[in-house]
Scaffold this motif. Structure first.
Motif, PDB file in Angstrom:
ATOM      1  N   ALA A 198       1.081  -1.445   0.281  1.00  0.00           N
ATOM      2  CA  ALA A 198       0.215  -0.100  -0.161  1.00  0.00           C
ATOM      3  C   ALA A 198       0.377   1.022  -0.263  1.00  0.00           C
ATOM      4  N   ALA A 199       2.293   1.118   0.586  1.00  0.00           N
ATOM      5  CA  ALA A 199       2.760   2.249   0.884  1.00  0.00           C
ATOM      6  C   ALA A 199       3.454   2.654  -0.539  1.00  0.00           C
ATOM      7  N   ARG A 200       3.957   0.811  -1.116  1.00  0.00           N
ATOM      8  CA  ARG A 200       4.576   1.275  -2.688  1.00  0.00           C
ATOM      9  C   ARG A 200       3.235   2.001  -3.004  1.00  0.00           C
ATOM     10  N   LEU A 201       2.448   1.937  -3.611  1.00  0.00           N
ATOM     11  CA  LEU A 201       1.507   3.061  -4.577  1.00  0.00           C
ATOM     12  C   LEU A 201       1.204   3.486  -4.346  1.00  0.00           C
ATOM     13  N   ALA A 202       1.533   4.220  -3.181  1.00  0.00           N
ATOM     14  CA  ALA A 202       1.003   5.719  -2.990  1.00  0.00           C
ATOM     15  C   ALA A 202       1.579   6.610  -3.902  1.00  0.00           C
ATOM     16  N   PRO A 203       0.174   7.470  -3.910  1.00  0.00           N
ATOM     17  CA  PRO A 203       1.686   8.746  -5.429  1.00  0.00           C
ATOM     18  C   PRO A 203       2.937   9.486  -4.752  1.00  0.00           C
ATOM     19  N   SER A 204       2.989  10.619  -5.417  1.00  0.00           N
ATOM     20  CA  SER A 204       4.180  11.141  -4.662  1.00  0.00           C
ATOM     21  C   SER A 204       4.860  12.478  -6.133  1.00  0.00           C
ATOM     22  N   ALA A 205       5.103  13.411  -5.314  1.00  0.00           N
ATOM     23  CA  ALA A 205       5.132  14.221  -6.481  1.00  0.00           C
ATOM     24  C   ALA A 205       6.183  14.044  -7.820  1.00  0.00           C
TER      25      ALA A 205
END
Ligand SMILES: Cc1cc2nc3c(=O)[nH]c(=O)nc-3n(C[C@H](O)[C@H](O)[C@H](O)COP(=O)(O)O)c2cc1C
Length: 167
Positions: A32-39
């Protein structure tokens, strides 16, 4: 479990059963952390999974919060680029890591696990314990385990207090 249910059922858990977190559940939480979006989709983050009891106790000490060490797993969220400021003036790293950690808290609910965001800790001590390079920033510790109690729902401001329309 749908997302709304996970959001409604999440609580900060501060008491954990000693039983280990099954590998498959841990994997789903980390995914779930790996799939999180980021800037810019930069994904400048790492997550350190701590299961060793001695290290967990040291982290708890660095946070001055004993219950952190009682959870069978502590996930430590680290930004690899804490200097990145968006054109809005908002530091991207804190936002990126917050989204990833929140994803984990919600996935944990689905897995029947509890978490508690830990933002109060000694940056220097945690870095030293986990050998995190000086230029990185530890953003949060996340104890993870089966809850030993069911915390009550904490109050929230009303919809009217926090939502504005048009201006
Ligand atoms: C950025 C942040 C930092 C937090 N730091 C701590 C902490 O160091 N120790 C702790 O016990 N709880 C910590 N919390 C948990 C909050 O106290 C908790 O989310 C809040 O009281 C609402 O309760 P709930 O999570 O059960 O809804 C933190 C939460 C956030 C979002």
């Amino acid at each position: 479990m749908d997302v709304s249910e996970a959001i409604k059922n999440r609580r900060s858990v501060r008491a954990y059963k000693p039983e280990p977190v099954p590998e498959e559940k841990l994997r789903k939480v980390l995914e779930a952390a790996r799939l999180a979006p980021s800037a810019h989709n930069a994904q400048e983050r790492k997550f350190i999974v701590v299961r060793d009891e001695e290290i967990r106790k040291k982290l708890a000490e660095a946070a001055g919060q004993g219950f952190v060490g009682e959870a069978p797993v502590v996930i430590v969220a680290v930004s690899l680029n804490p200097e990145d400021i968006m054109s809005s003036g908002v530091p991207a790293f804190a936002v990126d890591l917050a989204i990833a950690v929140d994803h984990m808290t919600l996935q944990a609910v689905e897995e029947g696990l509890g978490t508690c965001w830990i933002g109060a800790f000694s940056q220097e001590k945690v870095k030293e314990i986990l050998k995190v390079p000086a230029q990185y920033k530890v953003v949060a510790l996340l104890p993870l385990g089966f809850p030993a109690d069911k915390p009550a729902l904490k109050s929230r401001k009303s919809f009217e207090e926090i939502i504005c329309f048009e201006e």
